[in-house]
Write an enzyme that holds these catalytic residues in place. Structure first.
Site, PDB file in Angstrom:
ATOM      1  CG  HIS A   1      24.811   5.596  55.488  1.00  0.00           C
ATOM      2  ND1 HIS A   1      24.354   5.936  54.243  1.00  0.00           N
ATOM      3  CD2 HIS A   1      25.548   6.634  55.921  1.00  0.00           C
ATOM      4  CE1 HIS A   1      24.799   7.134  53.926  1.00  0.00           C
ATOM      5  NE2 HIS A   1      25.540   7.578  54.927  1.00  0.00           N
TER       6      HIS A   1
ATOM      7  CE1 TYR B   1      22.326   0.514  45.591  1.00  0.00           C
ATOM      8  CE2 TYR B   1      21.620   1.129  47.803  1.00  0.00           C
ATOM      9  CZ  TYR B   1      22.598   0.659  46.938  1.00  0.00           C
ATOM     10  OH  TYR B   1      23.843   0.337  47.428  1.00  0.00           O
TER      11      TYR B   1
ATOM     12  N   PRO C   1      27.899  -3.489  40.703  1.00  0.00           N
ATOM     13  CG  PRO C   1      28.248  -1.311  39.953  1.00  0.00           C
ATOM     14  CD  PRO C   1      28.197  -2.722  39.486  1.00  0.00           C
TER      15      PRO C   1
ATOM     16  CE  LYS D   1      26.657  -7.108  50.194  1.00  0.00           C
ATOM     17  NZ  LYS D   1      26.937  -6.135  51.243  1.00  0.00           N
TER      18      LYS D   1
HETATM   19  P1  RFL Z   1      41.877  -3.679  42.315  1.00  0.00           P
HETATM   20  O1  RFL Z   1      41.349  -2.498  43.071  1.00  0.00           O
HETATM   21  O2  RFL Z   1      41.540  -3.776  40.873  1.00  0.00           O
HETATM   22  O3  RFL Z   1      43.448  -3.664  42.505  1.00  0.00           O
HETATM   23  C1  RFL Z   1      44.287  -4.519  41.759  1.00  0.00           C
HETATM   24  C2  RFL Z   1      45.633  -3.855  41.633  1.00  0.00           C
HETATM   25  O4  RFL Z   1      46.504  -4.729  40.925  1.00  0.00           O
HETATM   26  C3  RFL Z   1      47.255  -3.981  39.980  1.00  0.00           C
HETATM   27  N1  RFL Z   1      47.673  -4.899  38.908  1.00  0.00           N
HETATM   28  C4  RFL Z   1      48.922  -5.397  38.811  1.00  0.00           C
HETATM   29  N2  RFL Z   1      49.999  -5.219  39.565  1.00  0.00           N
HETATM   30  C5  RFL Z   1      51.133  -5.893  39.187  1.00  0.00           C
HETATM   31  N3  RFL Z   1      51.208  -6.684  38.093  1.00  0.00           N
HETATM   32  C6  RFL Z   1      50.124  -6.882  37.315  1.00  0.00           C
HETATM   33  N4  RFL Z   1      50.197  -7.675  36.254  1.00  0.00           N
HETATM   34  C7  RFL Z   1      48.920  -6.230  37.667  1.00  0.00           C
HETATM   35  N5  RFL Z   1      47.682  -6.200  37.134  1.00  0.00           N
HETATM   36  C8  RFL Z   1      46.949  -5.395  37.892  1.00  0.00           C
HETATM   37  C9  RFL Z   1      46.290  -2.888  39.537  1.00  0.00           C
HETATM   38  O5  RFL Z   1      46.973  -1.760  39.000  1.00  0.00           O
HETATM   39  C10 RFL Z   1      45.568  -2.559  40.839  1.00  0.00           C
HETATM   40  O6  RFL Z   1      46.191  -1.518  41.556  1.00  0.00           O
HETATM   41  O7  RFL Z   1      41.446  -5.067  42.990  1.00  0.00           O
HETATM   42  P2  RFL Z   1      41.236  -5.428  44.546  1.00  0.00           P
HETATM   43  O8  RFL Z   1      42.379  -4.926  45.379  1.00  0.00           O
HETATM   44  O9  RFL Z   1      40.857  -6.850  44.584  1.00  0.00           O
HETATM   45  O10 RFL Z   1      39.989  -4.536  45.024  1.00  0.00           O
HETATM   46  C11 RFL Z   1      38.717  -4.774  44.546  1.00  0.00           C
HETATM   47  C12 RFL Z   1      37.924  -3.481  44.445  1.00  0.00           C
HETATM   48  O11 RFL Z   1      38.725  -2.466  43.847  1.00  0.00           O
HETATM   49  C13 RFL Z   1      36.672  -3.691  43.634  1.00  0.00           C
HETATM   50  O12 RFL Z   1      35.984  -4.862  44.047  1.00  0.00           O
HETATM   51  C14 RFL Z   1      35.671  -2.575  43.733  1.00  0.00           C
HETATM   52  O13 RFL Z   1      36.208  -1.300  43.545  1.00  0.00           O
HETATM   53  C15 RFL Z   1      34.600  -2.846  42.666  1.00  0.00           C
HETATM   54  N6  RFL Z   1      33.919  -1.646  42.300  1.00  0.00           N
HETATM   55  C16 RFL Z   1      33.002  -1.182  43.165  1.00  0.00           C
HETATM   56  N7  RFL Z   1      32.729  -1.905  44.285  1.00  0.00           N
HETATM   57  C17 RFL Z   1      31.833  -1.456  45.156  1.00  0.00           C
HETATM   58  O14 RFL Z   1      31.628  -2.115  46.191  1.00  0.00           O
HETATM   59  N8  RFL Z   1      31.166  -0.270  44.913  1.00  0.00           N
HETATM   60  C18 RFL Z   1      31.429   0.497  43.792  1.00  0.00           C
HETATM   61  O15 RFL Z   1      30.864   1.554  43.619  1.00  0.00           O
HETATM   62  C19 RFL Z   1      32.366   0.054  42.861  1.00  0.00           C
HETATM   63  N9  RFL Z   1      32.652   0.757  41.746  1.00  0.00           N
HETATM   64  C20 RFL Z   1      34.241  -0.958  41.107  1.00  0.00           C
HETATM   65  C21 RFL Z   1      33.597   0.266  40.868  1.00  0.00           C
HETATM   66  C22 RFL Z   1      35.156  -1.451  40.165  1.00  0.00           C
HETATM   67  C23 RFL Z   1      35.457  -0.775  38.992  1.00  0.00           C
HETATM   68  N10 RFL Z   1      36.364  -1.371  38.027  1.00  0.00           N
HETATM   69  C24 RFL Z   1      37.195  -2.478  38.422  1.00  0.00           C
HETATM   70  C25 RFL Z   1      36.280  -1.165  36.659  1.00  0.00           C
HETATM   71  C26 RFL Z   1      33.906   0.992  39.718  1.00  0.00           C
HETATM   72  C27 RFL Z   1      34.845   0.489  38.777  1.00  0.00           C
HETATM   73  C28 RFL Z   1      35.159   1.356  37.590  1.00  0.00           C
HETATM   74  C1  PHB Z   2      29.217   4.396  45.694  1.00  0.00           C
HETATM   75  O1  PHB Z   2      29.062   5.267  46.575  1.00  0.00           O
HETATM   76  O2  PHB Z   2      30.093   4.495  44.820  1.00  0.00           O
HETATM   77  C2  PHB Z   2      28.321   3.211  45.686  1.00  0.00           C
HETATM   78  C3  PHB Z   2      27.439   3.021  46.720  1.00  0.00           C
HETATM   79  C4  PHB Z   2      26.592   1.930  46.699  1.00  0.00           C
HETATM   80  C5  PHB Z   2      26.634   1.050  45.644  1.00  0.00           C
HETATM   81  C6  PHB Z   2      27.532   1.229  44.609  1.00  0.00           C
HETATM   82  C7  PHB Z   2      28.378   2.324  44.623  1.00  0.00           C
HETATM   83  O3  PHB Z   2      25.776  -0.001  45.619  1.00  0.00           O
END
Ligand code: RFL
Ligand code: PHB
Length: 389
Positions: free
Chosen positions: A72, A200, A292, A296
């Site tokens: 993109h 956005y 989100p 980042k």
């Molecule tokens: P994760 O993905 O939370 O993975 C952590 C893993 O650790 C496991 N865990 C354990 N394992 C062993 N023992 C324990 N005691 C444990 N406790 C936990 C969990 O089961 C899991 O598998 O962290 P990681 O790897 O640092 O990755 C970070 C990303 O996942 C996160 O920053 C993003 O997904 C944040 N986020 C989003 N970021 C974006 O850039 N765009 C988004 O659209 C976006 N949507 C989101 C999101 C985070 C969400 N959360 C955390 C509620 C949407 C949601 C719902």
């Molecule tokens: C997504 O595609 O889930 C997404 C994209 C951009 C954002 C947050 C989430 O800023």
């Protein structure tokens, strides 16, 4: 059991670190609380910065990303029924790639399995011992079986609700937090995206985002009260609300369909300092959370992995402590910049319950400045495509 690095958490941070270390012959064991299917069922981030794409290439897991990822070159920002475009390619000579976190994680699991990497699922009661010594170890349970792994280092990649951060004594860490008074209701639908780029939208009814996973899979979000539950929202209600929040030009051509996933995420900014305690290192959501807006979260997790991977390489290949000693400071310097950008973009785009008419005028003035000023757009684009590591 014995390994060089125990990695707690089999999400994207833990798997990427494990795969990168493997490319340098450094052993690790990943401990994951859930099953692989559970981890792959979580719908999260969708936008990858160039730095993360390079790391995935370095880890040897970018074949599918390079084929299926959608570069993109810009994004649309809308308010008052009009939209303007921020041209990343022109302003920064860079771009982002749309490719879901689910797919990144799937590719990483495939690579770890192919390489015979050790991942233990369904682990319970993970405890990190002696992190301040030269000989830390981790104990845990799988069913009734109690296990212990001795190691050189522990990487806490276990997300916001994990055990790693809590292992650092409370008087040795400081936490900074901001809770936003709303959430994002997100849906995934097998429909073509409304535009080839993300939109956005700042609207009087609240924020909305049009995103995608591929040409026939759309991801849409609307800002909602924290008290709402996904079951309160029928698909019809969601589509109707989304259409009210985006410019009519796009609302008119939005293709709707049944949702295949619907969830609500609260918005939070959070940082813990330091990100290292002895031989325990925090990575990703275990150390910080961003709202989100600006995508980042996953990208900031990736920059931590980059710093930690290079620090561990430095230790094993050059017998040097320098990278390890600098890890927390280096990672945090970039984390705080991502926190600032996510906070700024969130503040610009959402309706706050206590927002005054003056506050709304400020949002519009800032959006108009961003629309008209190449300098403001450049600052936005630089942050969006990702600051250098
Ligand atoms: P994760 O993905 O939370 O993975 C952590 C893993 O650790 C496991 N865990 C354990 N394992 C062993 N023992 C324990 N005691 C444990 N406790 C936990 C969990 O089961 C899991 O598998 O962290 P990681 O790897 O640092 O990755 C970070 C990303 O996942 C996160 O920053 C993003 O997904 C944040 N986020 C989003 N970021 C974006 O850039 N765009 C988004 O659209 C976006 N949507 C989101 C999101 C985070 C969400 N959360 C955390 C509620 C949407 C949601 C719902
Ligand atoms: C997504 O595609 O889930 C997404 C994209 C951009 C954002 C947050 C989430 O800023």
């Amino acid at each position: 059991m014995k390994t060089q690095t125990v990695i707690i958490g089999g999400g994207p941070s833990g798997l990427l670190l494990s795969q990168l270390l493997h490319t340098r012959g450094i052993d690790s064991i990943v401990l994951e609380r859930k099953t692989k299917d559970y981890v792959l069922g979580r719908i999260r981030a969708g936008v990858l910065e160039r730095g993360l794409v390079s790391l995935l290439r370095e880890a040897g897991v970018a074949d599918r990303l390079d084929k299926e990822g959608m570069p993109h070159d810009g994004t649309l920002i809308s308010y008052n029924d009009t939209a303007f475009r921020v041209d990343f390619a022109k302003l920064t000579n860079s771009h982002v790639v749309v490719y879901g976190q689910t797919e990144v994680t799937r590719d990483l699991y495939a690579a770890r399995e192919k390489a015979g990497g050790q991942i233990e699922f369904n682990v319970e009661d993970v405890v990190i011992h002696d992190a301040e010594s030269d000989a830390p170890y981790v104990t845990y349970r799988v069913g009734d079986d109690a296990r212990r792994i001795d190691c050189d280092f522990v990487a806490g990649c276990d997300g916001f609700h994990g055990v790693s951060r809590q292992t650092i004594p409370a008087d040795k860490r400081q936490e900074f937090e901001k809770i936003y008074p709303f959430g994002w209701l997100g849906i995934l639908s097998k429909t073509p995206p409304v535009d080839h780029e993300l939109i956005y939208a700042n609207s009087p009814r609240g924020f909305a985002l049009c995103s995608m996973r591929n040409e026939n899979l759309s991801r849409y979000y609307v800002q909602c009260p924290l008290t709402d539950k996904p079951e309160d929202w029928s698909d019809e209600a969601f589509w109707a609300e989304l259409k009210r929040r985006i410019p009519s030009e796009y609302a008119d051509k939005l293709v709707t369909g049944p949702s295949i996933e619907k969830s609500i995420a609260p918005l939070r900014s959070f940082v813990t300092e330091p990100m290292r305690w002895g031989r325990l290192f925090l990575c990703g959501d275990a150390a910080h959370i961003v709202p989100p807006t600006g995508a980042k979260g996953l990208n900031t997790a990736a920059s931590d992995v980059h710093y930690l991977y290079n620090a561990l390489r430095d230790f094993y290949e050059n017998n040097s402590q320098a990278g390890i000693d600098a890890y927390s400071e280096k990672a945090l310097a970039r984390v705080w910049k991502a926190e600032r950008f996510s906070w700024w973009f969130s503040s610009l785009m959402h309706r706050y319950p206590d927002q005054t008419e003056f506050d709304q005028k400020m949002q519009v003035a800032e959006l108009e400045f961003l629309r008209a000023s190449p300098a403001a757009q450049q600052a936005m684009a630089e942050n969006y495509v990702g600051l250098p590591y």
